[in-house]
Design a protein around this motif. Sequence first.
Motif, PDB file in Angstrom:
ATOM      1  N   ILE A 597       0.752  -1.201   0.001  1.00 18.15           N
ATOM      2  CA  ILE A 597       0.098   0.129  -0.183  1.00 18.15           C
ATOM      3  C   ILE A 597       1.067   1.373   0.077  1.00 18.15           C
ATOM      4  CG2 ILE A 597      -2.005   1.192   0.929  1.00 18.15           C
ATOM      5  CD1 ILE A 597      -2.634  -1.519  -0.313  1.00 18.15           C
ATOM      6  N   ASN A 598       1.613   1.181   0.645  1.00 17.35           N
ATOM      7  CA  ASN A 598       2.973   2.159   0.654  1.00 17.35           C
ATOM      8  C   ASN A 598       3.342   2.218  -0.417  1.00 17.35           C
ATOM      9  OD1 ASN A 598       4.636   4.733   1.540  1.00 17.35           O
ATOM     10  ND2 ASN A 598       5.965   3.109   2.495  1.00 17.35           N
ATOM     11  N   PHE A 599       3.931   1.571  -1.123  1.00 16.99           N
ATOM     12  CA  PHE A 599       4.177   1.385  -2.523  1.00 16.99           C
ATOM     13  C   PHE A 599       3.688   2.711  -3.746  1.00 16.99           C
ATOM     14  CE2 PHE A 599       4.239  -0.329  -6.808  1.00 16.99           C
ATOM     15  CZ  PHE A 599       5.957   0.145  -7.284  1.00 16.99           C
ATOM     16  N   ILE A 600       2.022   1.581  -3.072  1.00 18.58           N
ATOM     17  CA  ILE A 600       0.768   2.204  -4.216  1.00 18.58           C
ATOM     18  C   ILE A 600       1.323   3.633  -3.944  1.00 18.58           C
ATOM     19  CG2 ILE A 600      -1.341   2.257  -5.125  1.00 18.58           C
ATOM     20  CD1 ILE A 600      -1.501  -0.501  -4.457  1.00 18.58           C
ATOM     21  N   ARG A 601       0.354   4.843  -2.790  1.00 17.09           N
ATOM     22  CA  ARG A 601       0.587   5.868  -2.429  1.00 17.09           C
ATOM     23  C   ARG A 601       2.019   6.740  -2.878  1.00 17.09           C
ATOM     24  NH1 ARG A 601       1.268   6.896   1.905  1.00 17.09           N
ATOM     25  NH2 ARG A 601       2.232   5.620   2.996  1.00 17.09           N
ATOM     26  N   SER A 602       2.950   5.648  -3.027  1.00 14.07           N
ATOM     27  CA  SER A 602       4.256   6.575  -3.292  1.00 14.07           C
ATOM     28  C   SER A 602       4.158   6.538  -4.547  1.00 14.07           C
ATOM     29  CB  SER A 602       5.932   6.559  -2.517  1.00 14.07           C
ATOM     30  OG  SER A 602       5.852   4.801  -3.127  1.00 14.07           O
ATOM     31  N   THR A 603       3.744   5.921  -5.635  1.00 16.36           N
ATOM     32  CA  THR A 603       4.013   5.782  -6.701  1.00 16.36           C
ATOM     33  C   THR A 603       3.572   6.833  -7.536  1.00 16.36           C
ATOM     34  OG1 THR A 603       4.528   2.869  -7.296  1.00 16.36           O
ATOM     35  CG2 THR A 603       3.331   4.309  -9.708  1.00 16.36           C
ATOM     36  N   TYR A 604       1.592   7.177  -6.229  1.00 18.01           N
ATOM     37  CA  TYR A 604       0.981   8.229  -7.588  1.00 18.01           C
ATOM     38  C   TYR A 604       0.371   9.147  -7.163  1.00 18.01           C
ATOM     39  CZ  TYR A 604      -0.073   3.443 -10.902  1.00 18.01           C
ATOM     40  OH  TYR A 604       0.082   3.021 -12.136  1.00 18.01           O
ATOM     41  N   LYS A 605       1.534   9.143  -5.448  1.00 16.34           N
ATOM     42  CA  LYS A 605       1.334  10.504  -5.071  1.00 16.34           C
ATOM     43  C   LYS A 605      -0.065  10.899  -4.058  1.00 16.34           C
ATOM     44  CE  LYS A 605       5.287  11.993  -6.678  1.00 16.34           C
ATOM     45  NZ  LYS A 605       4.869  10.689  -7.161  1.00 16.34           N
ATOM     46  N   LEU A 606      -0.502   9.572  -3.392  1.00 19.62           N
ATOM     47  CA  LEU A 606      -1.771   9.507  -2.573  1.00 19.62           C
ATOM     48  C   LEU A 606      -1.136   9.757  -1.018  1.00 19.62           C
ATOM     49  CD1 LEU A 606      -3.132   6.239  -3.634  1.00 19.62           C
ATOM     50  CD2 LEU A 606      -3.528   8.267  -4.632  1.00 19.62           C
ATOM     51  N   PRO A 607      -1.722  11.115  -1.096  1.00 20.67           N
ATOM     52  CA  PRO A 607      -1.696  11.391   0.676  1.00 20.67           C
ATOM     53  C   PRO A 607      -2.167  10.078   1.680  1.00 20.67           C
ATOM     54  CG  PRO A 607      -3.256  12.529  -0.220  1.00 20.67           C
ATOM     55  CD  PRO A 607      -2.846  11.924  -1.581  1.00 20.67           C
ATOM     56  N   SER A 608      -1.646  10.185   2.908  1.00 26.35           N
ATOM     57  CA  SER A 608      -1.492   9.050   3.105  1.00 26.35           C
ATOM     58  C   SER A 608      -2.581   9.690   4.619  1.00 26.35           C
ATOM     59  CB  SER A 608      -0.331   8.751   4.465  1.00 26.35           C
ATOM     60  OG  SER A 608       0.335   9.696   4.705  1.00 26.35           O
ATOM     61  N   LEU A 609      -3.503   8.912   5.260  1.00 24.07           N
ATOM     62  CA  LEU A 609      -4.921   9.211   6.099  1.00 24.07           C
ATOM     63  C   LEU A 609      -3.847  10.054   7.080  1.00 24.07           C
ATOM     64  CD1 LEU A 609      -7.071   8.774   7.641  1.00 24.07           C
ATOM     65  CD2 LEU A 609      -6.098   6.909   8.905  1.00 24.07           C
ATOM     66  N   ARG A 610      -2.188  10.109   7.579  1.00 27.20           N
ATOM     67  CA  ARG A 610      -2.155  11.499   8.813  1.00 27.20           C
ATOM     68  C   ARG A 610      -1.670  12.413   7.550  1.00 27.20           C
ATOM     69  NH1 ARG A 610       0.311  10.844  13.248  1.00 27.20           N
ATOM     70  NH2 ARG A 610       1.967  13.150  13.883  1.00 27.20           N
ATOM     71  N   GLU A 611      -1.485  12.716   6.960  1.00 28.08           N
ATOM     72  CA  GLU A 611      -1.673  13.769   5.372  1.00 28.08           C
ATOM     73  C   GLU A 611      -3.104  14.383   4.972  1.00 28.08           C
ATOM     74  OE1 GLU A 611       1.227  12.316   2.474  1.00 28.08           O
ATOM     75  OE2 GLU A 611       1.852  12.619   2.888  1.00 28.08           O
ATOM     76  N   ARG A 612      -3.607  13.429   5.526  1.00 26.18           N
ATOM     77  CA  ARG A 612      -5.098  13.698   4.842  1.00 26.18           C
ATOM     78  C   ARG A 612      -5.920  14.679   6.402  1.00 26.18           C
ATOM     79  NH1 ARG A 612      -7.689  10.164   0.232  1.00 26.18           N
ATOM     80  NH2 ARG A 612      -5.856   8.820  -0.651  1.00 26.18           N
ATOM     81  N   LEU A 613      -5.205  14.240   7.482  1.00 24.29           N
ATOM     82  CA  LEU A 613      -6.280  14.460   8.577  1.00 24.29           C
ATOM     83  C   LEU A 613      -5.760  15.735   8.794  1.00 24.29           C
ATOM     84  CD1 LEU A 613      -6.555  11.345  10.516  1.00 24.29           C
ATOM     85  CD2 LEU A 613      -8.230  12.582   9.397  1.00 24.29           C
ATOM     86  N   ARG A 614      -4.291  15.946   8.745  1.00 18.83           N
ATOM     87  CA  ARG A 614      -3.116  16.683   8.815  1.00 18.83           C
ATOM     88  C   ARG A 614      -3.764  18.203   8.238  1.00 18.83           C
ATOM     89  NH1 ARG A 614      -0.070  18.402  12.866  1.00 18.83           N
ATOM     90  NH2 ARG A 614       0.961  19.869  11.365  1.00 18.83           N
ATOM     91  N   GLN A 615      -4.575  17.425   7.104  1.00 12.61           N
ATOM     92  CA  GLN A 615      -4.901  19.284   6.239  1.00 12.61           C
ATOM     93  C   GLN A 615      -6.123  18.953   6.381  1.00 12.61           C
ATOM     94  OE1 GLN A 615      -5.063  16.905   2.095  1.00 12.61           O
ATOM     95  NE2 GLN A 615      -3.554  17.309   1.881  1.00 12.61           N
ATOM     96  N   LYS A 616      -7.087  18.570   7.503  1.00  6.53           N
ATOM     97  CA  LYS A 616      -8.113  18.802   7.502  1.00  6.53           C
ATOM     98  C   LYS A 616      -7.991  19.122   9.464  1.00  6.53           C
ATOM     99  CE  LYS A 616     -10.753  14.740   6.267  1.00  6.53           C
ATOM    100  NZ  LYS A 616     -11.545  13.476   6.496  1.00  6.53           N
ATOM    101  N   GLY A 617      -6.890  19.803   9.344  1.00  2.85           N
ATOM    102  CA  GLY A 617      -6.457  20.420  10.681  1.00  2.85           C
ATOM    103  C   GLY A 617      -6.269  19.920  12.089  1.00  2.85           C
ATOM    104  N   LEU A 618      -6.534  18.440  12.186  1.00  2.00           N
ATOM    105  CA  LEU A 618      -5.586  17.739  12.759  1.00  2.00           C
ATOM    106  C   LEU A 618      -4.329  17.806  13.654  1.00  2.00           C
ATOM    107  CD1 LEU A 618      -8.406  16.711  12.185  1.00  2.00           C
ATOM    108  CD2 LEU A 618      -7.814  14.578  13.381  1.00  2.00           C
ATOM    109  N   LEU A 619      -4.569  18.368  15.096  1.00  2.00           N
ATOM    110  CA  LEU A 619      -3.060  18.370  16.067  1.00  2.00           C
ATOM    111  C   LEU A 619      -2.733  17.369  16.412  1.00  2.00           C
ATOM    112  CD1 LEU A 619      -4.109  21.370  17.300  1.00  2.00           C
ATOM    113  CD2 LEU A 619      -3.487  21.873  14.741  1.00  2.00           C
ATOM    114  N   THR A 620      -1.051  17.583  16.549  1.00  2.00           N
ATOM    115  CA  THR A 620      -0.589  16.938  16.919  1.00  2.00           C
ATOM    116  C   THR A 620      -0.808  16.872  18.820  1.00  2.00           C
ATOM    117  OG1 THR A 620       1.794  17.711  16.901  1.00  2.00           O
ATOM    118  CG2 THR A 620       1.412  16.109  15.565  1.00  2.00           C
ATOM    119  N   THR A 621      -0.002  15.982  19.360  1.00  2.00           N
ATOM    120  CA  THR A 621      -0.177  16.205  21.082  1.00  2.00           C
ATOM    121  C   THR A 621       0.822  17.033  21.387  1.00  2.00           C
ATOM    122  OG1 THR A 621      -0.253  13.760  21.464  1.00  2.00           O
ATOM    123  CG2 THR A 621       0.096  15.028  23.152  1.00  2.00           C
TER     124      THR A 621
END
Length: 686
Positions: A597-621
């Motif tokens: 799955i990581n290979f598919i994401r890197s090949t087709y430039k698909l953002p990961s779940l963490r990147e998508r949540l960050r784009q929605k405004g979620l913050l780290t601890t």
Amino acid sequence: MPDLKVTADHLRRDAYLYVRQSSLRQVTDHGESTQRQYALRDRAVAAGWPLERVRVIDCDLGLSGASTMLRDGFKELVNDVALAKAGIVMGLEVSRLARNSADWHRLIQLCALTATLILDEDGIYDPANFNDRLLLGLKGTMSEAELHFRKARMRGGQLNKARRGELVMGPPVGLVYRPDGTIDLDPDAEVQNALRLVFDTFERTGSAMRTVRFFQTEGILFPRRLRKGPNKGELRWALPQHARILQVLHNPRYAGAFVYGRTKTHHRPEGGTAQLNVDRADWLVVMPDMHPGYIDWARYEANQQRLSDNGRAFGGDRRAGPTREGSALLQGRILCGICGTRMGVHYHQEHGRAVPLYVCQDSLVRKGGTVCQSVPGKVVDPAVSGLLLDLMVPMTLEVTLAVQQELEARAAETDTLRRQHLERTRYEAEQARARYMKVDPDNRLVADTLEAEWNGKLRHHAEAVEAYERHREEQAAAIDAETRRRVLALAEDFPRIWRDPRVDNRERKRILRLLVTDVTLIKAETITVHVRLSGGATRTLELERPRPIAQIRKIKPDLRAEVDRLLDQHCDREVAEILNANGWRTWEGKPFDDKKINFIRSTYKLPSLRERLRQKGLLTTKEVAARFGITSTTVYAWGQRGWLTKSRTGRNRGLWCLPEDDTALRQHGGNARSADTAASPAQSPE
């Protein structure tokens, strides 16, 4: 009176008498010529040479004078003349010394250089004298011409008889001359059956080598008749070799034909000769149906065509070779639809197994061009195999009966030959016994020899009986009732037989060749397969070209869309588990994991779940703690109280989701800071 040409210098050297006759038959039947040659010693004595210095060279008796290749005596004579050891060379006539002008003139030249005289029945000649040398040269030319005329007369007589089909030539084993001069089959039934088995086996297997292997596997002996020696005319039995079987298959006399001119004699530069085969179109006489044969002329022609096809190496001249061990089903039946020549077979490894590739390389091999086209066998073979199964379904019962009859006929043929060989060994043992019983018992020298011969024949007969019983048991086990029942059961399900891995590839190819004449391939946007059946009917198949490996490995659009959709709510590990549960697999047929799955994401430039949540405004601890001025421990405590919502993005990782109105959280943050300040000791100003 001594000849004036003989000088004292000649007499100081030895006199050489060369004695030769062309064949051993002349030596034995024409003794007068031999005596006349030896009588020349008296001529040398009369010329002044002592008898003890007259050297006689007669080791070439029975050898032809057309060449010096095998005449050691003539070579010795020439060497001694070249070393000036000879004062005179004597021969009854020029033809005794040489029938070849080159050899004769070479001897004359050496004699002239060493001052050696030459004597024949007409007189003494000095090769150093021009007139004598001219006369000797003319005699040599006439001797060579005489040999030519003799051969021409004999050759003309042979050709006249051959054109009438009356020329007597030694027949091959299995054919004999009757007292009235006609040719007939050998009356020995074992010899006849052995020859018929050769032709039947070749017709069944299509290969001379496989015919030899059948005889050797079954232990069947083949006869040959001795052509010379004290046992001339007797039969000898042994396992056949490949060359022996080819001789039988190529010999037109087994088809009842009289043929003359199949070979010609080639004279080698060093003096030897060789027999060369002549093309069938150049045979001098071909007269079919002149006498009984083991096969007819049409069958002989078909055998020659099959042998010719098997023997040629490549290209359009060879439309089909013998069946081989490889997995290429259409081997020997593929034609190029572009240039019309025969396509060869190459193999390459694919997933650990050999995969055939049909290649047309006639232009590459013959003209230094390029490969015309290459078609993958993994696409064509299954399609033609399916067509064959469709054609064979109505014929299963007929095939069953043919297989059963072939098994029984083959067993009957071999059993008949073995029984006849057994009868022959029994007869020979009885003959040896009869000879032993007739001898005088007191004559131990003869009796012991005949007794040993009798014992040897008895041992040979016992071995033949043992071999016969062993083979009969094997054949009985091969065609018993249970085997017939299994053959019938298998024939009712021909597709299962065809796909059975225990069926040899060569057997599949033999079955295909019974139905298919050739297959023409054309590779364009699709692969067009034109199948020409044995009866003349044709079938055309349109096949998809196999995709390149890069396209096969390429991620399908629907799989990429599904991964993109799942990444909105799941991490890589969870996406892999969901895909596997829904039946998705990789191009190799393997399940997915987080790495793929990581290979598919890197090949087709698909953002990961963490990147998508960050784009929605979620913050780290740390970011939450910095915003509200609290510690990381307090952030986790707020999460446990439900004030914050955590979304996991992987193993032991996650992001915090803040409410739109964070006033309450800021108030809680201020209270938390006051509590932390009160709990800490007061600090004095500096």
